[in-house]
Enzyme design. Structure first.
Site, mmCIF file in Angstrom:
data_model
loop_
_atom_site.group_PDB
_atom_site.id
_atom_site.type_symbol
_atom_site.label_atom_id
_atom_site.label_comp_id
_atom_site.label_asym_id
_atom_site.label_seq_id
_atom_site.Cartn_x
_atom_site.Cartn_y
_atom_site.Cartn_z
ATOM 1 N N CYS A 1 13.627 10.835 7.173
ATOM 2 C CA CYS A 1 13.112 10.553 8.649
ATOM 3 C C CYS A 1 14.509 10.677 9.376
ATOM 4 O O CYS A 1 14.485 10.918 10.641
ATOM 5 C CB CYS A 1 12.706 8.988 8.655
ATOM 6 S SG CYS A 1 13.807 8.013 7.885
ATOM 7 N N GLU B 1 8.264 16.438 15.138
ATOM 8 C CA GLU B 1 8.922 16.272 14.044
ATOM 9 C C GLU B 1 8.195 16.840 13.007
ATOM 10 O O GLU B 1 7.104 17.193 12.886
ATOM 11 C CB GLU B 1 8.709 14.903 13.530
ATOM 12 C CG GLU B 1 9.339 14.602 12.305
ATOM 13 C CD GLU B 1 9.033 13.104 11.681
ATOM 14 O OE1 GLU B 1 7.971 12.743 11.679
ATOM 15 O OE2 GLU B 1 9.970 12.548 11.344
ATOM 16 N N GLU C 1 8.996 1.300 11.160
ATOM 17 C CA GLU C 1 9.936 2.595 11.151
ATOM 18 C C GLU C 1 9.219 3.675 11.098
ATOM 19 O O GLU C 1 8.681 4.118 9.949
ATOM 20 C CB GLU C 1 10.775 2.179 9.985
ATOM 21 C CG GLU C 1 11.599 0.902 10.049
ATOM 22 C CD GLU C 1 12.474 0.402 8.629
ATOM 23 O OE1 GLU C 1 12.087 0.892 7.279
ATOM 24 O OE2 GLU C 1 13.149 -0.384 8.963
ATOM 25 N N LYS D 1 0.816 -1.285 -0.152
ATOM 26 C CA LYS D 1 0.078 -0.050 -0.056
ATOM 27 C C LYS D 1 0.967 1.102 -0.056
ATOM 28 O O LYS D 1 1.360 1.757 1.041
ATOM 29 C CB LYS D 1 -0.867 0.215 1.093
ATOM 30 C CG LYS D 1 -2.171 0.668 1.250
ATOM 31 C CD LYS D 1 -2.150 2.000 0.541
ATOM 32 C CE LYS D 1 -1.821 3.034 1.864
ATOM 33 N NZ LYS D 1 -1.679 4.380 1.351
#
Ligand code: NAD
Length: 486
Positions: A288, A390, A254, A178
């Site tokens: 990331c 973040e 992750e 996906k």
């Protein structure tokens, strides 16, 4: 205009409900094409196709046969390099100079990287004494887990998806991918490549759509999915974990980061500036592993800040095909709004905007795109939201520190724990500080330097589990012990 269909059991399948959504180019907000959203029926069909594939020729192949097919996939991506590059740059807006060095070649390499690990990883064996004196032999044996759901993000679409699909298939599993709703193109194109290379139908499937009440949630809730590997936001990871709990399915997560860069006065300052520039601004800050918190030892603070501002001023914003450009737009209008909300918040929280902080004037043709300025702040308190959360944009906060002890505490003072970068020419200090970082990855005098044999993953809220090298092997296989009484 392109159409992006689901890829199920070796065929491109339109949405049964007729539901489609627009895929837009973030460079100028133009329409790239329409994406066919998978409903419950398409997702279930994809999972069933993957389950069936495990019982078909794929499940009976030797490891060498599988590896040979996957090598072909890598070669074919490279043969169709320009198409993959074009698709990735349209979806993300990133400069071709970056995608041609990182996204596409590394995406292809992921289909080759795990074959050696597989071939050379020994199995476990123990002899056991028994009362009759004849003993027993224990032999470890690895089998594929089955159907793996791969849920991936938009920042490095092909690379991060194949980072999971490569080892999953090498280990003999079948996958249902996906991809992010923002970046459907390269996962779809890979379906064509799978067919061209003779990967049996049902081994690689793609379902398009969103998360909640859409393809993502339908996929993770499907009981025939044996394990879920996810890359994306921590909050999404929490929701997916709840789905995975049903049927006790294995997960690999992750997730997000708020990574520190620590610059000691004894560093090579030019190396540290170059590395910190990349870690804060490459891919428009949408990595990331990016550094959003920079701590600089006070004697070189002013010099470092001045050099960073000089380098930011030199960044060249432009279209992907502009060979001079090294800085593209954010991925979408929605993400632009999120990043700009943090730009406003930083000012409200008392930051000094050293450079950037707004929306650049890109001219009439591009002003509809998702452009924001690369930004550096100073002066925020350690508990400011901009220091804690973040942003995932082209920005960093730079702050002075006075002692090693103090900076270790500041660097670790976060809910996240993905990575850290340390800049120093003192090797004892480098090792000492690296050992104390609460993070899954630590770089010394470098950033994003990756050996695919090593572990990758985050501590704290940055993830669960490790992938890479033998760690991928562990996630994508079920280890069984065979005990043979002699
Ligand atoms: P996201 O969590 O919004 O989406 C990731 C994927 O999950 C998408 O495919 C999305 O459709 C899907 N999804 C969303 N809700 C879902 C649900 N309820 N059920 C099932 N699937 C669902 O993340 P994003 O915005 O695409 O990516 C950016 C984030 O990814 C950042 O936080 C970044 O740090 C993180 N990231 C982490 C790594 C890493 O290796 N640790 C790498 C890249 C990006």
């Amino acid at each position: 205009m392109s159409e992006f269909k689901n890829f199920i059991n070796g065929e491109f399948v339109a949405s049964a409900s007729g539901k489609t959504f627009a895929n837009r180019n973030p460079v100028d907000d133009s329409l790239i094409g329409m994406v066919h959203e998978a409903g419950q029926a398409e997702v279930d069909a994809a999972v069933q196709a993957a389950k069936d594939a495990m019982q078909g020729p794929w499940g009976k192949m030797t490891q060498a046969e599988r590896i040979s097919l996957l090598n072909k996939v890598a070669d074919r991506i490279n043969e169709r390099f320009e198409e993959f590059l074009d698709a990735e740059c349209k979806d993300t807006g990133k400069p071709r100079s970056i995608a041609s060095h990182i996204d596409i070649p590394r995406g292809a390499a992921n289909f080759k990287a795990f074959s050696e690990t597989l071939a050379n990883h020994p199995t476990e064996g123990f002899m056991l004494d028994t009362p009759d004196g004849k003993g027993a032999m224990n032999v470890g044996h690895r089998v594929p887990k089955g159907v793996i759901a791969v849920i991936s993000p938009w920042n490095l679409p092909l690379l991060l998806m194949t980072w999971k699909v490569g080892p999953a298939l090498a280990c003999g599993n079948a996958v249902v991918v996906k991809p992010s709703e923002e970046t459907p193109a390269t996962a779809t194109l890979l379906g064509e490549v799978m067919n061209e290379c003779g990967i049996p139908a049902g081994v690689y499937n793609v379902v398009h759509g969103f998360g909640p009440d859409s393809a993502g949630a339908f996929l993770t809730a499907n009981k025939d999915v044996d394990a879920i590997t996810f890359t994306g936001e921590t909050r999404t990871g929490e929701i997916i974990m709840q789905s995975a709990a049903l049927g006790l399915r294995d997960i690999s997560m992750e997730c997000g980061g708020k990574n520190p860069g620590i610059v000691f006065a004894d560093c090579d300052i030019e190396k540290a500036v170059e590395g910190t520039m990349r870690s804060a601004f490459v891919n428009c800050g949408q990595v990331c592993l990016g550094t959003e918190r920079v701590y600089v030892e006070r004697p070189i603070f002013e010099q470092f800040l001045a050099r960073m501002k000089e380098e930011v001023a030199k960044l060249k914003l432009g279209r992907p095909e502009d060979s001079e450009a090294n800085f593209g737009p954010l991925v979408s209008q929605e993400h632009k709004e999120k990043v700009l909300s943090y730009y406003r918040l930083a000012v409200e929280e008392g930051a000094t905007v050293e450079i950037g902080g707004g929306v650049p004037d890109m001219g009439a043709e591009l002003n509809g795109g998702a452009w924001v300025e690369p930004t550096i702040w100073t002066g925020l308190a350690d508990d400011a939201r901009v220091i804690k959360e973040e942003v995932f944009g082209p920005c960093c906060h730079i702050r002075p520190f006075d002692s090693e002890e103090e900076v270790i505490h500041q660097a670790n003072d976060t809910d996240y724990g993905l990575c850290a970068a340390i800049w120093t020419e003192n090797s004892s200090r480098a090792i000492r500080v690296a050992q104390q970082m609460e993070a899954g990855l630590v770089w010394v005098n470098s950033w994003f330097l990756r050996d695919l044999r090593t572990s990758f993953g985050g501590a704290k809220q940055s993830g669960i589990g490790r992938e890479g090298g033998v760690h991928s092997l562990e996630f994508y296989t079920e280890q069984k012990n065979i005990c043979i009484k002699l």
